[in-house]
Design a protein around this motif. Sequence first.
Motif, mmCIF file in Angstrom:
data_model
loop_
_atom_site.group_PDB
_atom_site.id
_atom_site.type_symbol
_atom_site.label_atom_id
_atom_site.label_comp_id
_atom_site.label_asym_id
_atom_site.label_seq_id
_atom_site.Cartn_x
_atom_site.Cartn_y
_atom_site.Cartn_z
ATOM 1 N N TYR A 369 0.743 -1.288 0.109
ATOM 2 C CA TYR A 369 0.057 0.066 -0.033
ATOM 3 C C TYR A 369 0.938 1.306 0.033
ATOM 4 O O TYR A 369 1.947 1.296 0.393
ATOM 5 N N ILE A 370 0.174 2.487 -0.553
ATOM 6 C CA ILE A 370 0.597 3.794 -0.401
ATOM 7 C C ILE A 370 -0.213 4.598 -0.458
ATOM 8 O O ILE A 370 -1.287 4.602 -1.152
ATOM 9 N N ASP A 371 -0.232 5.623 0.233
ATOM 10 C CA ASP A 371 -1.079 6.750 0.394
ATOM 11 C C ASP A 371 -0.700 7.701 -0.535
ATOM 12 O O ASP A 371 -0.189 8.559 -0.455
ATOM 13 N N PHE A 372 -1.422 7.721 -1.827
ATOM 14 C CA PHE A 372 -1.093 8.298 -3.025
ATOM 15 C C PHE A 372 -1.176 9.748 -2.904
ATOM 16 O O PHE A 372 -0.506 10.697 -3.223
ATOM 17 N N ASP A 373 -2.391 10.011 -2.352
ATOM 18 C CA ASP A 373 -2.854 11.542 -1.912
ATOM 19 C C ASP A 373 -1.618 12.299 -1.091
ATOM 20 O O ASP A 373 -1.185 13.229 -1.452
ATOM 21 N N ASP A 379 3.290 15.083 1.944
ATOM 22 C CA ASP A 379 3.265 15.007 3.398
ATOM 23 C C ASP A 379 4.319 14.286 3.754
ATOM 24 O O ASP A 379 4.657 13.071 3.461
ATOM 25 N N PRO A 380 5.174 14.670 4.753
ATOM 26 C CA PRO A 380 6.395 13.986 5.249
ATOM 27 C C PRO A 380 6.037 12.731 5.960
ATOM 28 O O PRO A 380 6.704 11.702 6.182
ATOM 29 N N ASN A 381 4.793 12.713 6.377
ATOM 30 C CA ASN A 381 4.181 11.426 7.136
ATOM 31 C C ASN A 381 3.230 10.597 6.456
ATOM 32 O O ASN A 381 2.531 9.686 6.962
ATOM 33 N N TYR A 382 3.476 10.548 4.856
ATOM 34 C CA TYR A 382 2.462 9.751 4.237
ATOM 35 C C TYR A 382 2.764 8.228 4.760
ATOM 36 O O TYR A 382 3.932 7.841 5.074
ATOM 37 N N LYS A 383 1.805 7.387 4.683
ATOM 38 C CA LYS A 383 2.058 6.059 4.937
ATOM 39 C C LYS A 383 2.260 5.096 3.619
ATOM 40 O O LYS A 383 1.825 5.656 2.563
ATOM 41 N N SER A 384 3.333 4.144 3.736
ATOM 42 C CA SER A 384 3.293 3.377 2.899
ATOM 43 C C SER A 384 4.090 2.128 3.396
ATOM 44 O O SER A 384 4.595 2.119 4.417
#
Length: 699
Positions: A369-373, A379-384
């Motif tokens: 997964y990756i939070d593309f938005d 966003d420095p804290n995006y999840k992946s």
Amino acid sequence: MLTNRIAALFSGFLVIGLLSTTALAETEPLAPEKDQGSTAREIVGKLEMLHYNKIKVGDEMSEDLWDEYIDALDPTKSYFLASDINEFREWQTKLDDQLRAGDVKAGFEIYNRFRLRMGDRLDNILSQLEKGLPAFDFDRDESLELDREESQWPTSISDADDLWRKRLKSSVLNLRLTGKEDEDIRDLLERRYKGQKKRLEQQNSNDVFELYMNSLTRLYDPHSNYLSPRSLENFNMSMSLSLEGIGAVLQGDEEYTKVARLVAGGPADRTGKIKPNDKIVGVGQDKDGEMVDVVGWRLDDVVDLIRGKAGTFVRLETIPTGGDGTHKTILIKRSKVKLEDQAAKKAVFEFSDGKKSYKIGVINLPTFYIDFDAYRRRDPNYKSTTRDVARLLSELKEEKVDGIILDLRNNGGGSLQEATMLTDLFIDQGPVVQIRHANEQISRHNRSRSRAMYRGPLMVLINRLSASASEIFAGAIQDYNRGLVVGNQSFGKGTVQTMAPLKEGQLKITQSKFYRVSGDSTQHAGVKPDIPMPQLIDAESVGESAYDTALPWDRIHAVPHAKYFNLKTLIPNLLTKHNKRTASDPDFIFLRDQFKFESERADRKHLSLNEVMREQERENVNQRLLSMENRRREAKGLEPYKDFEAYEESESEEVATIGGPVEIKLEKDPILNEAGYIMADFIGLADKASKAPPQVANF
């Protein structure tokens, strides 16, 4: 088999293909709409020009399309008569020319005959039910043919009547065996067939055109599909992360809706009561709403019933795969499948190789997964996947683990970028995957570009539902000899699809194939484990190789890559220890017995319509299930169940349906538990080898 239209009840998992054979139809003969002819020409042109296979639409494909379309409409050979099929033969070698000319009338004429036969059949059954439940002789020794693939079409109306007499009798007997009274059975069946007739009357031209075009696209491969405007809207909606439901991929299978797979961490998965290949026969809203019979329903309509607002409840009436045919009702709390529910999680356990104990870290990864938005917003804290696993690796290092197991079971894939970046955490610079395109150019841009973050002992755990990105990662780890791959042969999804716009709708088309750095394709064959575990999922019915038109396995040139361990010298010893340990292990004996039993049930060709025989068969099934479970319990020093009812009651204990990552546990996961012991053996045998510098492979 009618297994090509797959829909999901959660965001990001929707594959559009074939409509159910009980799709809706209008009362007047359906005819092509204005733009469908030009759209058909577009589809033929794009398939020939863009598809990986580069197959030309000619007479041979015309014959295959003729077969595929008729089978899609009537896979059980229950509606058409032999005379209908003979009449249709005039089109066998003409469909290709017609499609090139933008003529789809043959597809509509065949469908209209199907609709006529189905309408007459439904009217006949409803006429019988209006007079009361038919007086079937359940003492008579006769059976219903379950697999009619090799059977002949009925040669007369009377032959068809006898076939449908048995089908109706089977439906009545199935419901009698669930404890329903005759009047309730009559009412349920009347509602079922009236519902089918209503949906038949509502079928429109777009539905028929999509069905016909997807019979063509499936001849190229199972993942190329025509999406009508309606299907495209559903597809885009599912990809927008806005859907709420139960977290399950569903597919049509003749008159049933079947569970294809579950989303790890989703509501259905959390119940612990639903498995792939279970059939959904009823859907009820809330905790006490009316249970709506959905046998024979169009897949879209079943999806609409199950989908709902987060926080509400839905009840599913299912026929579990491999069971005795008894229906079960499962209560599920709907919710959004959030990134955090599928996020990587860790646990630490201790295992011994008989001489020394080791701390083994386990990282469970349900999807790539990756939070593309958030990523696009910088966003420095995006999840992946990679960011989360890197954090977990740091934590496991602080806990001083001796080795790590990366659990990719049931991981259906996701982001290719994340699969590449995740590999980068475990190997130094080097290629991760090769991609060959339809123009035969080979791309090797997906590479590991940094030094490995973790260099210790590694194991990748896979099963039949590990697919796509999971196979890329597991294949790279295996080719680099970076760690052990343990479990079952993976799914074998090694193709890449892109969307091509059309005048009406879009075409999802296969344009590339994945290849490992060794040169082997992941397509069809998947990744084969170094150490196999007991098979829990039937590879003949689940996986890429289960599709008749799946692209074949092949290979291209290997690319230079490093080798980290000399695993060939270790695996024989590890296999010996594993086989010795599991030969007498109660859980593994149970798993092997369970799979053998389910395989025997799946191989049945006929179903008895004698009530006494069916009751005895059900009792035998229940006793065998109870016996297998009690042998396991007694071998583990547990109290055996007194009877099947006690066993069944224990299986239906309440399971949490709220959000949040699922905790990793060993007590109910013998595969993971044994993987821990294999890892302990691996560390004991390869402690020195794990510190040796990698060597470039010779070709």
